[in-house]
Design a protein around this motif. Structure first.
Motif, PDB file in Angstrom:
ATOM      1  N   GLU A 192       0.827  -1.204   0.000  1.00  0.00           N
ATOM      2  CA  GLU A 192       0.000   0.000   0.000  1.00  0.00           C
ATOM      3  C   GLU A 192       0.869   1.265   0.000  1.00  0.00           C
ATOM      4  N   GLU A 193       1.910   1.245   0.779  1.00  0.00           N
ATOM      5  CA  GLU A 193       2.760   2.419   0.960  1.00  0.00           C
ATOM      6  C   GLU A 193       3.687   2.694  -0.224  1.00  0.00           C
ATOM      7  N   PHE A 194       4.146   1.639  -0.880  1.00  0.00           N
ATOM      8  CA  PHE A 194       5.187   1.795  -1.906  1.00  0.00           C
ATOM      9  C   PHE A 194       4.688   1.518  -3.326  1.00  0.00           C
ATOM     10  N   GLY A 195       3.528   2.062  -3.673  1.00  0.00           N
ATOM     11  CA  GLY A 195       3.098   2.074  -5.066  1.00  0.00           C
ATOM     12  C   GLY A 195       2.264   0.908  -5.548  1.00  0.00           C
ATOM     13  N   GLY A 196       1.747   0.090  -4.640  1.00  0.00           N
ATOM     14  CA  GLY A 196       0.849  -0.974  -5.057  1.00  0.00           C
ATOM     15  C   GLY A 196       1.521  -2.265  -5.477  1.00  0.00           C
ATOM     16  N   TRP A 197       2.850  -2.343  -5.265  1.00  0.00           N
ATOM     17  CA  TRP A 197       3.558  -3.573  -5.619  1.00  0.00           C
ATOM     18  C   TRP A 197       4.800  -3.692  -4.765  1.00  0.00           C
ATOM     19  N   LEU A 198       5.385  -4.894  -4.783  1.00  0.00           N
ATOM     20  CA  LEU A 198       6.539  -5.197  -3.940  1.00  0.00           C
ATOM     21  C   LEU A 198       7.737  -5.548  -4.806  1.00  0.00           C
ATOM     22  N   ASP A 199       8.719  -4.649  -4.844  1.00  0.00           N
ATOM     23  CA  ASP A 199       9.946  -5.011  -5.532  1.00  0.00           C
ATOM     24  C   ASP A 199      10.938  -5.561  -4.501  1.00  0.00           C
ATOM     25  N   VAL A 200      12.077  -6.040  -4.962  1.00  0.00           N
ATOM     26  CA  VAL A 200      13.048  -6.692  -4.077  1.00  0.00           C
ATOM     27  C   VAL A 200      13.500  -5.778  -2.942  1.00  0.00           C
ATOM     28  N   PRO A 201      13.838  -4.504  -3.194  1.00  0.00           N
ATOM     29  CA  PRO A 201      14.240  -3.657  -2.062  1.00  0.00           C
ATOM     30  C   PRO A 201      13.152  -3.507  -0.986  1.00  0.00           C
ATOM     31  N   VAL A 202      11.900  -3.467  -1.404  1.00  0.00           N
ATOM     32  CA  VAL A 202      10.802  -3.364  -0.432  1.00  0.00           C
ATOM     33  C   VAL A 202      10.710  -4.654   0.379  1.00  0.00           C
ATOM     34  N   MET A 203      10.788  -5.795  -0.291  1.00  0.00           N
ATOM     35  CA  MET A 203      10.720  -7.068   0.431  1.00  0.00           C
ATOM     36  C   MET A 203      11.919  -7.236   1.362  1.00  0.00           C
ATOM     37  N   ASP A 204      13.092  -6.792   0.916  1.00  0.00           N
ATOM     38  CA  ASP A 204      14.277  -6.845   1.781  1.00  0.00           C
ATOM     39  C   ASP A 204      14.093  -5.961   3.008  1.00  0.00           C
ATOM     40  N   TYR A 205      13.484  -4.816   2.825  1.00  0.00           N
ATOM     41  CA  TYR A 205      13.206  -3.893   3.937  1.00  0.00           C
ATOM     42  C   TYR A 205      12.260  -4.546   4.948  1.00  0.00           C
ATOM     43  N   VAL A 206      11.225  -5.216   4.460  1.00  0.00           N
ATOM     44  CA  VAL A 206      10.294  -5.917   5.350  1.00  0.00           C
ATOM     45  C   VAL A 206      11.038  -7.001   6.133  1.00  0.00           C
ATOM     46  N   ALA A 207      11.908  -7.728   5.463  1.00  0.00           N
ATOM     47  CA  ALA A 207      12.697  -8.763   6.139  1.00  0.00           C
ATOM     48  C   ALA A 207      13.549  -8.151   7.252  1.00  0.00           C
ATOM     49  N   GLU A 208      14.165  -7.028   6.947  1.00  0.00           N
ATOM     50  CA  GLU A 208      14.995  -6.332   7.944  1.00  0.00           C
ATOM     51  C   GLU A 208      14.152  -5.904   9.147  1.00  0.00           C
ATOM     52  N   LEU A 209      12.994  -5.315   8.878  1.00  0.00           N
ATOM     53  CA  LEU A 209      12.123  -4.868   9.967  1.00  0.00           C
ATOM     54  C   LEU A 209      11.700  -6.021  10.873  1.00  0.00           C
ATOM     55  N   LEU A 210      11.463  -7.178  10.274  1.00  0.00           N
ATOM     56  CA  LEU A 210      10.974  -8.324  11.028  1.00  0.00           C
ATOM     57  C   LEU A 210      12.100  -9.234  11.543  1.00  0.00           C
ATOM     58  N   SER A 211      13.331  -8.867  11.209  1.00  0.00           N
ATOM     59  CA  SER A 211      14.506  -9.670  11.611  1.00  0.00           C
ATOM     60  C   SER A 211      14.395 -11.114  11.127  1.00  0.00           C
ATOM     61  N   ILE A 212      14.000 -11.247   9.866  1.00  0.00           N
ATOM     62  CA  ILE A 212      13.953 -12.558   9.224  1.00  0.00           C
ATOM     63  C   ILE A 212      14.751 -12.469   7.924  1.00  0.00           C
ATOM     64  N   THR A 213      14.981 -13.594   7.282  1.00  0.00           N
ATOM     65  CA  THR A 213      15.757 -13.575   6.044  1.00  0.00           C
ATOM     66  C   THR A 213      14.886 -13.116   4.871  1.00  0.00           C
ATOM     67  N   PRO A 214      15.498 -12.490   3.879  1.00  0.00           N
ATOM     68  CA  PRO A 214      14.724 -12.063   2.708  1.00  0.00           C
ATOM     69  C   PRO A 214      13.948 -13.204   2.052  1.00  0.00           C
ATOM     70  N   ILE A 215      14.535 -14.400   1.992  1.00  0.00           N
ATOM     71  CA  ILE A 215      13.840 -15.513   1.335  1.00  0.00           C
ATOM     72  C   ILE A 215      12.527 -15.832   2.040  1.00  0.00           C
ATOM     73  N   GLU A 216      12.458 -15.630   3.349  1.00  0.00           N
ATOM     74  CA  GLU A 216      11.218 -15.890   4.079  1.00  0.00           C
ATOM     75  C   GLU A 216      10.111 -14.922   3.648  1.00  0.00           C
ATOM     76  N   VAL A 217      10.499 -13.727   3.266  1.00  0.00           N
ATOM     77  CA  VAL A 217       9.528 -12.750   2.758  1.00  0.00           C
ATOM     78  C   VAL A 217       9.174 -13.077   1.312  1.00  0.00           C
TER      79      VAL A 217
END
Length: 166
Positions: A37-62
């Protein structure tokens, strides 16, 4: 750089607080919704990596979650997304014809967006409204018992709304 506003960070913290310590991965779906919702209606790799960082999980899990669920978009989408169910009951009731018709009307194939960025056509698995087949989701709303005439009316309604909101 991808970064939530302070208000959104507070929302993420509130989402994470719903889950026990060490179970922050449980927050991945609601946080991905927030990110999309916040980043333009889609999820690119940097956004997914950011979510992984926020949740302290690995990018592949996202990535696993984002690529599994059709509610997440991995490339830019149009202002209006026609998500047409293509499973059993919808198929028996003509979803293939509806998908083809939408494609012809908008000059796109499933997974594509119109040149003007207005419409995206997406096929999805069961949306749980089998008794209303063929059907699709348009934003937060289900559009049921689809016919070519109903599709024409939806396209025109979307175009009118786009003009009225500009």
């Amino acid at each position: 750089m991808v970064q939530f506003t302070e208000d959104k960070i507070n929302e993420v913290k509130a989402i994470m607080a719903r889950y026990p310590e060490g179970r922050q991965k449980s927050a991945v779906i609601p946080v991905l919704h927030l990110a999309q919702e916040e980043f333009g209606g889609w999820l690119d790799v940097p956004v997914m990596d950011y979510v992984a960082e926020l949740l302290s999980i690995t990018p592949i899990e996202v990535y696993e979650v984002a690529t599994f669920y059709s509610m997440f978009n991995l490339k830019p989408v149009g202002k209006y997304m026609f998500e047409v169910c293509q499973t059993g009951p919808c198929m028996i009731n003509g979803c293939d014809d509806i998908i083809e018709y939408i494609g012809e009307k908008l000059d796109i194939k499933p997974g594509q967006t119109t040149a003007d960025g207005m419409f995206t056509l997406k096929t999805v698995e069961c949306l749980g409204a089998c008794g209303y087949a063929p059907m699709m989701q348009l934003g937060k709303f289900y559009k049921e018992h689809l016919t070519k005439e109903k599709v024409d009316a939806l396209i025109e309604e979307c175009r009118r709304n786009a003009v009225a909101n500009n």
